[in-house]
Write a protein that holds these residues in place. Structure first.
Motif, PDB file in Angstrom:
ATOM      1  N   SER A 218       0.897  -1.173   0.114  1.00 13.05           N
ATOM      2  CA  SER A 218       0.019  -0.100   0.074  1.00 13.05           C
ATOM      3  C   SER A 218       0.858   1.388  -0.034  1.00 13.05           C
ATOM      4  CB  SER A 218      -0.648   0.064   1.149  1.00 13.05           C
ATOM      5  OG  SER A 218      -0.156   0.240   2.367  1.00 13.05           O
ATOM      6  N   LEU A 219       0.312   2.462  -0.193  1.00 13.13           N
ATOM      7  CA  LEU A 219       0.949   3.556  -0.300  1.00 13.13           C
ATOM      8  C   LEU A 219       1.710   3.937   1.241  1.00 13.13           C
ATOM      9  CD1 LEU A 219      -1.123   6.256  -2.111  1.00 13.13           C
ATOM     10  CD2 LEU A 219       0.802   5.005  -2.921  1.00 13.13           C
ATOM     11  N   GLY A 220       0.928   3.404   2.204  1.00 14.81           N
ATOM     12  CA  GLY A 220       1.415   3.538   3.560  1.00 14.81           C
ATOM     13  C   GLY A 220       2.655   2.834   4.080  1.00 14.81           C
ATOM     14  N   ALA A 221       2.563   1.593   3.214  1.00 16.88           N
ATOM     15  CA  ALA A 221       3.750   0.633   3.623  1.00 16.88           C
ATOM     16  C   ALA A 221       4.923   1.097   2.683  1.00 16.88           C
ATOM     17  CB  ALA A 221       3.376  -0.848   2.906  1.00 16.88           C
ATOM     18  N   ILE A 222       4.521   1.703   1.458  1.00 12.47           N
ATOM     19  CA  ILE A 222       5.768   2.447   0.838  1.00 12.47           C
ATOM     20  C   ILE A 222       6.428   3.496   1.470  1.00 12.47           C
ATOM     21  CG2 ILE A 222       6.599   3.370  -1.585  1.00 12.47           C
ATOM     22  CD1 ILE A 222       4.277   1.743  -2.733  1.00 12.47           C
ATOM     23  N   CYS A 223       5.560   4.270   1.940  1.00 10.61           N
ATOM     24  CA  CYS A 223       6.135   5.665   2.966  1.00 10.61           C
ATOM     25  C   CYS A 223       7.096   5.188   3.975  1.00 10.61           C
ATOM     26  CB  CYS A 223       5.019   6.467   3.398  1.00 10.61           C
ATOM     27  SG  CYS A 223       4.198   7.092   1.964  1.00 10.61           S
ATOM     28  N   ARG A 224       6.404   3.901   4.730  1.00 14.39           N
ATOM     29  CA  ARG A 224       7.257   3.525   5.866  1.00 14.39           C
ATOM     30  C   ARG A 224       8.604   3.028   5.479  1.00 14.39           C
ATOM     31  NH1 ARG A 224       1.969   2.129   7.314  1.00 14.39           N
ATOM     32  NH2 ARG A 224       2.219   0.133   6.492  1.00 14.39           N
ATOM     33  N   ASP A 225       8.592   2.174   4.466  1.00 15.84           N
ATOM     34  CA  ASP A 225       9.773   1.805   4.069  1.00 15.84           C
ATOM     35  C   ASP A 225      10.748   2.844   3.445  1.00 15.84           C
ATOM     36  OD1 ASP A 225      11.628   0.018   2.898  1.00 15.84           O
ATOM     37  OD2 ASP A 225      10.657   0.183   0.946  1.00 15.84           O
ATOM     38  N   TRP A 226      10.446   3.679   2.811  1.00 18.78           N
ATOM     39  CA  TRP A 226      11.236   4.819   2.406  1.00 18.78           C
ATOM     40  C   TRP A 226      11.781   5.655   3.559  1.00 18.78           C
ATOM     41  CZ3 TRP A 226       9.112   7.140  -2.881  1.00 18.78           C
ATOM     42  CH2 TRP A 226       9.223   6.268  -3.898  1.00 18.78           C
ATOM     43  N   GLU A 228      11.978   4.783   6.596  1.00 18.64           N
ATOM     44  CA  GLU A 228      12.902   3.767   7.468  1.00 18.64           C
ATOM     45  C   GLU A 228      14.272   4.121   6.861  1.00 18.64           C
ATOM     46  OE1 GLU A 228      11.172   0.309   7.944  1.00 18.64           O
ATOM     47  OE2 GLU A 228       9.544   1.131   9.489  1.00 18.64           O
ATOM     48  N   ARG A 229      14.324   4.066   5.431  1.00 16.33           N
ATOM     49  CA  ARG A 229      15.692   3.770   4.734  1.00 16.33           C
ATOM     50  C   ARG A 229      16.168   5.258   4.557  1.00 16.33           C
ATOM     51  NH1 ARG A 229      13.541   0.428  -0.318  1.00 16.33           N
ATOM     52  NH2 ARG A 229      15.711   1.073  -1.066  1.00 16.33           N
ATOM     53  N   LYS A 230      15.772   6.367   5.146  1.00 17.60           N
ATOM     54  CA  LYS A 230      16.025   7.570   4.953  1.00 17.60           C
ATOM     55  C   LYS A 230      15.965   8.202   3.548  1.00 17.60           C
ATOM     56  CE  LYS A 230      17.360   7.339   9.160  1.00 17.60           C
ATOM     57  NZ  LYS A 230      16.431   8.120  10.209  1.00 17.60           N
ATOM     58  N   ILE A 231      15.067   7.665   2.869  1.00 14.96           N
ATOM     59  CA  ILE A 231      14.666   8.199   1.630  1.00 14.96           C
ATOM     60  C   ILE A 231      13.867   9.581   1.589  1.00 14.96           C
ATOM     61  CG2 ILE A 231      13.601   7.797  -0.625  1.00 14.96           C
ATOM     62  CD1 ILE A 231      14.469   4.883  -0.454  1.00 14.96           C
ATOM     63  N   ARG A 232      14.068  10.578   1.223  1.00 14.47           N
ATOM     64  CA  ARG A 232      13.529  11.760   1.634  1.00 14.47           C
ATOM     65  C   ARG A 232      12.928  12.265   0.092  1.00 14.47           C
ATOM     66  NH1 ARG A 232      13.368   9.800   5.906  1.00 14.47           N
ATOM     67  NH2 ARG A 232      14.497  10.660   7.776  1.00 14.47           N
ATOM     68  N   THR A 233      11.956  13.203   0.386  1.00 16.50           N
ATOM     69  CA  THR A 233      11.256  14.123  -0.770  1.00 16.50           C
ATOM     70  C   THR A 233      12.307  14.936  -1.128  1.00 16.50           C
ATOM     71  OG1 THR A 233      10.530  15.869   0.484  1.00 16.50           O
ATOM     72  CG2 THR A 233       9.111  13.828   0.471  1.00 16.50           C
ATOM     73  N   PRO A 234      12.233  15.748  -2.349  1.00 14.68           N
ATOM     74  CA  PRO A 234      13.155  16.529  -2.912  1.00 14.68           C
ATOM     75  C   PRO A 234      13.211  17.775  -1.872  1.00 14.68           C
ATOM     76  CG  PRO A 234      11.822  15.986  -4.699  1.00 14.68           C
ATOM     77  CD  PRO A 234      11.154  15.157  -3.412  1.00 14.68           C
ATOM     78  N   ARG A 235      12.374  17.947  -0.927  1.00 12.13           N
ATOM     79  CA  ARG A 235      12.380  19.118   0.056  1.00 12.13           C
ATOM     80  C   ARG A 235      13.102  18.567   1.238  1.00 12.13           C
ATOM     81  NH1 ARG A 235       9.731  23.683  -1.541  1.00 12.13           N
ATOM     82  NH2 ARG A 235       8.211  23.208  -3.203  1.00 12.13           N
ATOM     83  N   GLY A 236      13.554  17.265   1.165  1.00  7.43           N
ATOM     84  CA  GLY A 236      14.219  16.910   2.476  1.00  7.43           C
ATOM     85  C   GLY A 236      13.407  16.346   3.505  1.00  7.43           C
ATOM     86  N   LYS A 237      11.843  16.164   3.198  1.00  4.95           N
ATOM     87  CA  LYS A 237      11.085  15.821   4.439  1.00  4.95           C
ATOM     88  C   LYS A 237      10.769  14.210   4.203  1.00  4.95           C
ATOM     89  CE  LYS A 237       8.975  20.233   4.705  1.00  4.95           C
ATOM     90  NZ  LYS A 237       7.580  21.051   4.650  1.00  4.95           N
ATOM     91  N   GLU A 238      10.228  13.785   5.129  1.00  4.73           N
ATOM     92  CA  GLU A 238       9.674  12.456   5.148  1.00  4.73           C
ATOM     93  C   GLU A 238       8.397  11.999   4.078  1.00  4.73           C
ATOM     94  OE1 GLU A 238       8.778  10.769   8.851  1.00  4.73           O
ATOM     95  OE2 GLU A 238      11.095  10.454   9.489  1.00  4.73           O
ATOM     96  N   TRP A 239       8.298  10.973   3.553  1.00  2.00           N
ATOM     97  CA  TRP A 239       7.182  10.915   2.736  1.00  2.00           C
ATOM     98  C   TRP A 239       5.904  10.564   3.586  1.00  2.00           C
ATOM     99  CZ3 TRP A 239       7.508  11.271  -2.435  1.00  2.00           C
ATOM    100  CH2 TRP A 239       8.531  11.578  -3.084  1.00  2.00           C
ATOM    101  N   SER A 243       1.883  13.017  -0.505  1.00  2.00           N
ATOM    102  CA  SER A 243       2.971  13.341  -1.301  1.00  2.00           C
ATOM    103  C   SER A 243       3.327  12.317  -2.114  1.00  2.00           C
ATOM    104  CB  SER A 243       4.303  13.962  -0.331  1.00  2.00           C
ATOM    105  OG  SER A 243       4.608  12.777   0.567  1.00  2.00           O
ATOM    106  N   LEU A 244       3.204  11.156  -1.729  1.00  7.84           N
ATOM    107  CA  LEU A 244       3.547  10.035  -2.463  1.00  7.84           C
ATOM    108  C   LEU A 244       2.464   9.703  -3.530  1.00  7.84           C
ATOM    109  CD1 LEU A 244       5.344   7.627  -3.199  1.00  7.84           C
ATOM    110  CD2 LEU A 244       3.927   6.211  -1.576  1.00  7.84           C
ATOM    111  N   ARG A 245       1.193  10.188  -3.235  1.00  7.08           N
ATOM    112  CA  ARG A 245       0.139   9.913  -4.355  1.00  7.08           C
ATOM    113  C   ARG A 245       0.320  10.923  -5.402  1.00  7.08           C
ATOM    114  NH1 ARG A 245      -3.938  10.526  -1.498  1.00  7.08           N
ATOM    115  NH2 ARG A 245      -4.628   8.342  -1.033  1.00  7.08           N
ATOM    116  N   VAL A 246       0.818  12.190  -4.992  1.00 10.67           N
ATOM    117  CA  VAL A 246       0.965  13.274  -5.776  1.00 10.67           C
ATOM    118  C   VAL A 246       1.888  13.035  -7.101  1.00 10.67           C
ATOM    119  CG1 VAL A 246       1.575  15.740  -6.271  1.00 10.67           C
ATOM    120  CG2 VAL A 246      -0.413  15.069  -4.530  1.00 10.67           C
ATOM    121  N   MET A 247       3.019  12.417  -6.279  1.00  8.21           N
ATOM    122  CA  MET A 247       4.338  12.002  -7.322  1.00  8.21           C
ATOM    123  C   MET A 247       3.927  11.001  -8.190  1.00  8.21           C
ATOM    124  SD  MET A 247       7.047   9.740  -7.699  1.00  8.21           S
ATOM    125  CE  MET A 247       7.393   9.011  -5.989  1.00  8.21           C
TER     126      MET A 247
END
Length: 528
Positions: A218-226, A228-239, A243-247
């Motif tokens: 799900s989108l929520g699971a993808i957000c949690r995974d990213w 946790e792995r410190k993968i941030r949005t282009p603005r440096g914020k957590e997903w 924001s994931l849906r818009v992207m």
């Protein structure tokens, strides 16, 4: 330098402002303050305060004044006679529009304060001629801004039609662009292999999860995974899910330019972009269709702690933009407010709900209430076959998707022709959707009870005649908020006028009941 003794010593407040402070260093406002202090020294004035609106525009939109806290404090200091002079670098630091100039004129006329810009002589607001000049300067300043916005809009439109990167922060999946030298050709965003792989995996997970929740993510699971792995949005914020849906639904991923009209809020695909797509067209369209499926909206099935808590949320309307008004914007220690999404209206919720429900109850207790709010007898609409309507809807959507795909694959396609054909299909789809809505509504109204059927009208009338406040308390105890909202939505259209601007006159009530307008309708939507 010798002080100017021809000017009486005044208590001056310095006002500085800059519209954009990208690095937050306040260098621009600092230079303005330095020049104003030098002028104060030359004039022999005493500086009693400095008011700074850093990174604040003076240009208000949609008929509203720009929010400038320091400017409001400046007017308060003059009105309370804690200062009797204003020092400013230039008049355009104080105001850009006449709506901001008028409060200043009012204060100057009442207090005899003076305004002294550094760049030219004293601004005469005490005489009719001086005020005329000030208003002309405000009009010129407004024209400069509006003309600049027109040029900027034309420039952005040209860039969109050419498929160039619109500017701003980079998109996820693309590498940051280097600073472009003046006159250099537009840069083309380059793919970031690591982020592109994450997008591809996320798209496949979304499609798999939609087909079978036991697979994919799900989108929520993808957000949690990213996160946790410190993968941030282009603005440096957590997903987050929004924001994931818009992207993932953005046309940028398919190598297309999409533009949202700021007035209508409608988005349309302008044409192909200059960069390589991050997802193939078929995958992107499938993801977009899944994530934009209305059945995914859990708004009406939200958990109890997230249910709607205010009567007018999504029902009250703004008179300027006709958008619905929602609860929000409460400050700590204050009551909840209703706010228009465009910022035209902000009013406290409790007194508005009190007035609306008191008026609704009073109207329902009148002898003609049932007759007035009952829908007139009418036969079911003819010629509405749900099977045919659904088939037409599916066919038109398929044609639209095919048009987009064909346009993306054909480098020689004419953007003007594409937009014309796309607009025609979208208009027809909207017509079919309205016919489906009408058919569903007609079928539902034929088998569902009316909104007033659960109201004990004799008891309501008895209580209202004895004590209107007791009737309101009984109304709220007997009917759930959901039931009261259905009654209100069926019987009336409520618009909220903007509250009073500026200071409230002494003795005036905090809430003006006249700001609430109620327009009665029957259960079928016709006027009473």
């Amino acid at each position: 330098m010798t002080q100017n003794t021809t000017n009486p010593q005044r208590k001056a407040v310095i006002y500085t402002r800059i519209s954009e402070d990208r690095d937050g260093g306040q260098l621009g406002v600092g230079r303005q303050e330095e020049a104003c202090r030098k002028l104060a020294s030359d004039l022999g004035w005493v500086v009693v305060g400095v008011k700074v609106d850093d990174d604040k525009t003076a240009y208000g939109r949609n008929g509203m004044r720009a929010k400038r806290p320091a400017y409001a404090e400046l007017l308060d200091m003059l009105a309370e006679r804690r200062a009797d002079a204003v020092l400013v670098w230039h008049t355009d630091r104080l105001y850009r529009q006449a709506r901001d100039l008028e409060p200043l004129i009012d204060v100057v006329e009442r207090t005899g304060s003076v305004v002294r810009p550094v760049t030219h002589g004293e601004l005469d607001l005490a005489s009719a001629s001086g005020r005329m000049v000030a208003r002309i300067l405000a009009s010129v300043s407004t024209h400069e801004i509006e003309h600049g916005r027109e040029r900027m809009k034309a420039k952005h439109k040209e860039k969109r039609q050419a498929g160039h990167f619109p500017g701003g922060i980079r998109g996820f999946g693309h590498k940051p662009l280097k600073k472009r030298a003046p006159g250099a050709p537009p840069q083309v965003p380059q793919t970031d292999p690591r982020e592109a792989a994450l997008i591809e995996r996320a798209a496949q997970d979304v499609l798999a999860y939609a087909a079978d929740p036991s697979t994919g993510r799900s989108l929520g699971a993808i957000c949690r995974d990213w996160n946790e792995r410190k993968i941030r949005t282009p603005r440096g914020k957590e997903w987050g899910i929004p924001s994931l849906r818009v992207m993932l639904t953005g046309a940028r991923l398919a190598g297309l330019i999409e533009h949202t009209d700021p007035e209508t809020k409608q988005a349309e695909i302008v044409g192909p972009a200059s960069w390589e797509p991050l997802l193939d067209m078929e995958t992107w369209q499938a993801v977009r269709q899944v994530l934009r499926d209305p059945s995914r909206n859990t708004y009406t099935n939200r958990p109890a702690d997230r249910q709607i808590k205010y009567l007018g949320t999504g029902l009250y309307r703004c008179p300027k933009c006709s958008e619905v008004i929602r609860a929000g914007g409460a400050h700590k220690g204050e009551g909840q407010r209703y706010r228009c999404t465009a910022g035209h209206v902000t009013q406290y919720a409790e007194p508005i709900d009190y007035v609306v429900e008191r008026v609704v109850i009073a109207r329902l207790t009148r002898p003609d209430a049932r007759a007035a709010f009952s829908a007139p007898e009418k036969s079911a609409p003819a010629g509405l076959s749900m099977e045919k309507l659904n088939a037409s809807h599916a066919a038109l959507n398929a044609r639209l998707e095919g048009l987009v795909e064909a346009f993306a694959d054909d480098d020689e396609s004419d953007p003007v022709e594409f937009r014309k054909a796309s607009r025609t299909l979208r208009t027809r789809i909207a017509e079919i959707e309205q016919q489906i809505t009408d058919a569903v509504t007609a079928a539902a109204s034929a088998r569902e009870p009316g909104p007033l059927d659960e109201v004990d009208m004799p008891e309501l009338v008895r209580r209202h005649e004895a004590d209107p406040d007791d009737a309101l308390a009984w109304w709220r105890e007997t009917l759930s908020l959901d039931s009261r909202r259905k009654i209100l939505a069926t019987l009336a259209v409520v618009t909220l006028q903007p509250g009073r601007r500026g200071r409230r006159p002494a003795g005036a009530p905090e809430f003006d009941p006249e700001s609430v307008r109620i327009h009665w309708v029957r259960t079928d939507g016709t006027e009473v």
